[in-house]
Design a protein around this motif. Structure first.
Motif, PDB file in Angstrom:
ATOM      1  N   GLY A 330       0.810  -1.207   0.000  1.00 52.74           N
ATOM      2  CA  GLY A 330       0.000   0.000   0.000  1.00 52.74           C
ATOM      3  C   GLY A 330       0.844   1.259   0.000  1.00 52.74           C
ATOM      4  N   LYS A 331       1.926   1.241   0.742  1.00 51.58           N
ATOM      5  CA  LYS A 331       2.825   2.401   0.778  1.00 51.58           C
ATOM      6  C   LYS A 331       3.515   2.595  -0.569  1.00 51.58           C
ATOM      7  CE  LYS A 331       5.252   2.687   4.683  1.00 51.58           C
ATOM      8  NZ  LYS A 331       6.011   2.238   5.886  1.00 51.58           N
ATOM      9  N   TYR A 332       3.876   1.496  -1.205  1.00 51.00           N
ATOM     10  CA  TYR A 332       4.469   1.579  -2.545  1.00 51.00           C
ATOM     11  C   TYR A 332       3.482   2.198  -3.526  1.00 51.00           C
ATOM     12  CZ  TYR A 332       6.106   0.047  -7.136  1.00 51.00           C
ATOM     13  OH  TYR A 332       6.490   0.021  -8.460  1.00 51.00           O
ATOM     14  N   GLN A 333       2.234   1.719  -3.477  1.00 52.38           N
ATOM     15  CA  GLN A 333       1.215   2.274  -4.364  1.00 52.38           C
ATOM     16  C   GLN A 333       0.982   3.753  -4.085  1.00 52.38           C
ATOM     17  OE1 GLN A 333      -2.229  -0.166  -3.694  1.00 52.38           O
ATOM     18  NE2 GLN A 333      -1.222  -2.027  -4.423  1.00 52.38           N
ATOM     19  N   ALA A 334       1.044   4.133  -2.814  1.00 43.20           N
ATOM     20  CA  ALA A 334       0.826   5.533  -2.449  1.00 43.20           C
ATOM     21  C   ALA A 334       1.901   6.429  -3.044  1.00 43.20           C
ATOM     22  CB  ALA A 334       0.800   5.671  -0.929  1.00 43.20           C
ATOM     23  N   ARG A 335       3.129   5.957  -3.036  1.00 40.06           N
ATOM     24  CA  ARG A 335       4.197   6.757  -3.640  1.00 40.06           C
ATOM     25  C   ARG A 335       3.976   6.893  -5.145  1.00 40.06           C
ATOM     26  NH1 ARG A 335       7.080   3.487   0.107  1.00 40.06           N
ATOM     27  NH2 ARG A 335       7.825   2.049  -1.522  1.00 40.06           N
ATOM     28  N   THR A 336       3.558   5.801  -5.777  1.00 45.25           N
ATOM     29  CA  THR A 336       3.261   5.832  -7.208  1.00 45.25           C
ATOM     30  C   THR A 336       2.124   6.803  -7.505  1.00 45.25           C
ATOM     31  OG1 THR A 336       3.981   3.541  -7.487  1.00 45.25           O
ATOM     32  CG2 THR A 336       2.515   4.427  -9.169  1.00 45.25           C
ATOM     33  N   ALA A 337       1.032   6.680  -6.749  1.00 45.33           N
ATOM     34  CA  ALA A 337      -0.131   7.544  -6.970  1.00 45.33           C
ATOM     35  C   ALA A 337       0.200   9.007  -6.689  1.00 45.33           C
ATOM     36  CB  ALA A 337      -1.286   7.090  -6.087  1.00 45.33           C
ATOM     37  N   GLY A 338       0.958   9.257  -5.620  1.00 42.60           N
ATOM     38  CA  GLY A 338       1.325  10.635  -5.290  1.00 42.60           C
ATOM     39  C   GLY A 338       2.115  11.299  -6.399  1.00 42.60           C
ATOM     40  N   ASP A 339       3.046  10.554  -6.996  1.00 47.00           N
ATOM     41  CA  ASP A 339       3.811  11.105  -8.111  1.00 47.00           C
ATOM     42  C   ASP A 339       2.916  11.376  -9.309  1.00 47.00           C
ATOM     43  OD1 ASP A 339       6.075  10.934  -6.568  1.00 47.00           O
ATOM     44  OD2 ASP A 339       6.868   9.142  -7.549  1.00 47.00           O
ATOM     45  N   ALA A 340       1.969  10.465  -9.571  1.00 44.52           N
ATOM     46  CA  ALA A 340       1.060  10.656 -10.701  1.00 44.52           C
ATOM     47  C   ALA A 340       0.149  11.858 -10.481  1.00 44.52           C
ATOM     48  CB  ALA A 340       0.229   9.385 -10.916  1.00 44.52           C
ATOM     49  N   ILE A 341      -0.358  12.012  -9.252  1.00 48.05           N
ATOM     50  CA  ILE A 341      -1.217  13.155  -8.934  1.00 48.05           C
ATOM     51  C   ILE A 341      -0.448  14.463  -9.135  1.00 48.05           C
ATOM     52  CG2 ILE A 341      -2.383  14.355  -7.036  1.00 48.05           C
ATOM     53  CD1 ILE A 341      -3.103  11.531  -5.949  1.00 48.05           C
ATOM     54  N   GLY A 342       0.800  14.494  -8.653  1.00 46.56           N
ATOM     55  CA  GLY A 342       1.609  15.698  -8.808  1.00 46.56           C
ATOM     56  C   GLY A 342       1.860  16.041 -10.258  1.00 46.56           C
ATOM     57  N   ALA A 343       2.147  15.028 -11.080  1.00 45.40           N
ATOM     58  CA  ALA A 343       2.415  15.272 -12.498  1.00 45.40           C
ATOM     59  C   ALA A 343       1.169  15.769 -13.208  1.00 45.40           C
ATOM     60  CB  ALA A 343       2.926  13.989 -13.154  1.00 45.40           C
ATOM     61  N   ARG A 344       0.043  15.126 -12.940  1.00 45.42           N
ATOM     62  CA  ARG A 344      -1.196  15.545 -13.612  1.00 45.42           C
ATOM     63  C   ARG A 344      -1.617  16.936 -13.160  1.00 45.42           C
ATOM     64  NH1 ARG A 344      -3.024   9.565 -12.995  1.00 45.42           N
ATOM     65  NH2 ARG A 344      -2.850   8.803 -15.153  1.00 45.42           N
ATOM     66  N   ALA A 345      -1.419  17.234 -11.871  1.00 43.83           N
ATOM     67  CA  ALA A 345      -1.790  18.564 -11.372  1.00 43.83           C
ATOM     68  C   ALA A 345      -0.950  19.653 -12.016  1.00 43.83           C
ATOM     69  CB  ALA A 345      -1.631  18.612  -9.856  1.00 43.83           C
ATOM     70  N   ALA A 346       0.319  19.339 -12.307  1.00 44.83           N
ATOM     71  CA  ALA A 346       1.213  20.321 -12.923  1.00 44.83           C
ATOM     72  C   ALA A 346       1.045  20.386 -14.434  1.00 44.83           C
ATOM     73  CB  ALA A 346       2.661  19.976 -12.573  1.00 44.83           C
ATOM     74  N   GLY A 347       0.188  19.524 -14.980  1.00 40.10           N
ATOM     75  CA  GLY A 347      -0.033  19.519 -16.422  1.00 40.10           C
ATOM     76  C   GLY A 347       1.084  18.875 -17.205  1.00 40.10           C
ATOM     77  N   ARG A 348       1.924  18.093 -16.509  1.00 41.49           N
ATOM     78  CA  ARG A 348       3.011  17.413 -17.208  1.00 41.49           C
ATOM     79  C   ARG A 348       2.472  16.135 -17.854  1.00 41.49           C
ATOM     80  NH1 ARG A 348       5.652  18.420 -12.288  1.00 41.49           N
ATOM     81  NH2 ARG A 348       5.577  16.197 -11.767  1.00 41.49           N
ATOM     82  N   PRO A 349       2.917  15.822 -19.046  1.00 39.29           N
ATOM     83  CA  PRO A 349       2.497  14.552 -19.657  1.00 39.29           C
ATOM     84  C   PRO A 349       2.931  13.396 -18.768  1.00 39.29           C
ATOM     85  CG  PRO A 349       3.615  15.956 -21.258  1.00 39.29           C
ATOM     86  CD  PRO A 349       3.817  16.593 -19.914  1.00 39.29           C
ATOM     87  N   LEU A 350       2.025  12.474 -18.564  1.00 38.94           N
ATOM     88  CA  LEU A 350       2.318  11.338 -17.682  1.00 38.94           C
ATOM     89  C   LEU A 350       2.598  10.122 -18.540  1.00 38.94           C
ATOM     90  CD1 LEU A 350       2.512  10.593 -14.676  1.00 38.94           C
ATOM     91  CD2 LEU A 350       0.187   9.736 -14.847  1.00 38.94           C
ATOM     92  N   ASP A 351       3.873   9.912 -18.807  1.00 41.21           N
ATOM     93  CA  ASP A 351       4.293   8.752 -19.576  1.00 41.21           C
ATOM     94  C   ASP A 351       4.839   7.722 -18.600  1.00 41.21           C
ATOM     95  OD1 ASP A 351       5.228   6.895 -21.330  1.00 41.21           O
ATOM     96  OD2 ASP A 351       6.902   8.115 -22.088  1.00 41.21           O
ATOM     97  N   ASP A 352       4.060   6.683 -18.351  1.00 44.39           N
ATOM     98  CA  ASP A 352       4.505   5.675 -17.385  1.00 44.39           C
ATOM     99  C   ASP A 352       5.256   4.526 -18.053  1.00 44.39           C
ATOM    100  OD1 ASP A 352       2.555   4.224 -18.624  1.00 44.39           O
ATOM    101  OD2 ASP A 352       1.498   3.636 -16.798  1.00 44.39           O
TER     102      ASP A 352
END
Length: 487
Positions: A330-352
């Motif tokens: 769960g903590k691993y997923q949280a770090r992944t999700a947090g990074d994705a939320i930050g990227a999307r909020a900043a309008g950066r393309p999210l290429d995973d």
């Protein structure tokens, strides 16, 4: 900021997190690091089940039991063991580990990262909206500019057995918070919770009867359950496999419980503990307001974005997405999700693409898990059966731990077993299982090997120190090499 007690409506945040357990706290931390404002909603204790009713208290309770068993396995130390585990001392240790169920320290962590804590029951109230109802009935609405993250965890799932309501069974919560040792304890379920609770309460002085419909810890290699069952029986527990409970009776709430078994027999116990799985804690969090089914597991992509909801704003991490009901995952997923939320909020393309495959490996195919029974059972990746079912061409390598001198120095007559599951086409490890005293400390090396897909020809050059239990790696890899070279 201090805890929020206002009764305002429509309080805006960049991110709203439902649930302040390890997954919720970690996604809040990651979102704050991205410069986003964060509200965290928690209806119980900040820190969640893991900190107060699961991982932390169970390991605090189990450690004295295992420590005493370890001492008895070493000549010179066993002679000093003159009594049983002191239950009161064990319970005091547990109480310290959970800070007497006081979540001040956990709440201060949220404050330290700049997140606002809202105490109360949080529910989705349509897209990007969360309603919070406090204990006093006051209600307020939080709005999320960018994301709502669901991290509400899971709850014990009770079996549909006639009489279960009047039996008032323990779940894992009562199993870790009780300070009374029942004279006779019946445990229904042979999974991880069942075997850990059996180890614990037998060690504290209960006469434990463990009832399992099939082999113990069935998701691990068969030998894991067999060795754990042997260890429980040697400790005095009554382990019955292939048995199902068909009814429970407890006419007197203060009296014993009678369990009717499918073989026609009966069993009487002072308490019964149900360790029969988990269900998602999503029944009353407003999923219906965004087109999802209340009480369901939530399907997510590699960034933990919930599928079936428009707008790329709803995330689910930890137990609720049913990928791996483990704190570290769960903590691993949280770090992944947090990074994705930050990227999307900043309008950066999210290429995973660079990390998506690795995330899938870590979150689904290389999940480490330990059961702190006696002996411990630790595994990562696929079992042989799972690998064959997935279509891999495999070879298994099996060894008893007495091949490693370090194991025999750790405990006289060290009893344990190890297995590698090798992908023959790529010569990498698909899975590793260890069973034996203290094998949990070997598991991270196995996780690195499986998640990193390290070629065995390279792994052979990772030399284990002498004399340690980890020498088993040397013998496992040498055995595989010998088998491959022998016609």
């Amino acid at each position: 900021m201090s805890e929020s007690h206002e009764t305002r409506t429509g309080v805006p945040y960049d991110v709203v997190v439902l649930g302040a357990g390890p997954a919720g706290a970690n996604v809040a931390d990651r979102a704050r690091a991205a410069g986003l404002s964060v509200a965290v909603v928690e209806r119980e204790l900040v820190g969640g089940d893991c900190a107060y009713w699961a991982c932390v208290p169970s390991k605090a309770l189990l450690r004295p039991v295992i420590a005493l068993a370890d001492a008895r396995r070493v000549d010179g130390a066993r002679q000093a063991v003159t009594g049983r585990v002191d239950a009161d001392g064990v319970f005091a240790r547990r109480n310290r580990s959970v800070s007497d169920w006081d979540d001040t320290r956990q709440a201060l962590f949220l404050k330290s990262i700049g997140a606002d804590l809202f105490r109360g029951h949080g529910r989705l109230d349509g897209p990007r909206r969360v309603s919070v109802t406090r204990d006093d009935g006051a209600r307020q609405i939080l709005t999320a500019r960018h994301a709502v993250a669901i991290a509400t965890g899971s709850r014990p799932a009770l079996p549909d057995i006639p009489g279960i309501a009047e039996a008032c069974p323990w779940t894992s919560r009562q199993g870790t918070e009780s300070s009374t040792v029942p004279t006779r304890l019946a445990i229904i379920g042979g999974g991880g919770v069942g075997i850990e609770m059996a180890t614990l309460w037998q060690g504290l002085g209960s006469q434990v009867t463990l009832l399992a419909r099939r082999r113990l810890i069935p998701r691990m290699e068969p030998f894991a359950g067999e060795l754990v069952a042997q260890g429980l029986r040697e400790s005095g527990a009554d382990v019955r496999i292939g048995v199902q409970v068909t009814a429970l009776r407890r006419p007197d709430p203060e009296g014993p419980v009678t369990l009717t078994l499918d073989n026609g027999g009966e069993l009487e116990a002072d308490e019964v503990l149900c360790a029969t799985g988990r269900a998602p804690a999503t029944g009353d969090i407003g999923l219906d307001t965004v087109g999802l089914t209340p009480g369901s597991w939530l399907d997510v992509d590699t960034t933990c974005l919930v599928q079936g909801v428009d707008g790329d704003w709803l995330y689910a991490l930890g137990d609720v997405n049913h990928r791996a009901l483990l704190t570290h995952q769960g903590k691993y997923q949280a770090r992944t999700a947090g990074d994705a939320i930050g990227a999307r909020a900043a309008g950066r393309p999210l290429d995973d693409t660079p990390w998506g495959d690795h995330a899938t490996t870590a979150d689904q195919h290389a999940v480490p898990q330990v059961f702190f029974s006696d002996p411990e059972a630790a595994a990562v990746g696929l079992s042989a059966e799972q690998a064959e079912r997935s279509g891999y061409r495999i070879k298994t390598v099996d060894l008893d731990f007495n091949a490693a001198q370090g194991a025999n120095l750790y405990a006289d007559g060290y009893q344990g077993h190890a297995r590698l599951v090798v992908d023959l086409d790529r010569e990498v490890l698909l899975g590793v299982t260890f069973v034996g005293p203290n094998v949990s400390e070997l598991l991270h090396s196995a996780t690195i090997a499986v998640a990193g897909e390290i070629p065995l020809k390279r792994l052979r050059h990772a030399i284990p120190p002498f004399p340690t239990v980890s020498e088993i790696w040397l013998f496992l890899l040498a055995t595989y090499q010998h088998d491959q070279e022998t016609p």
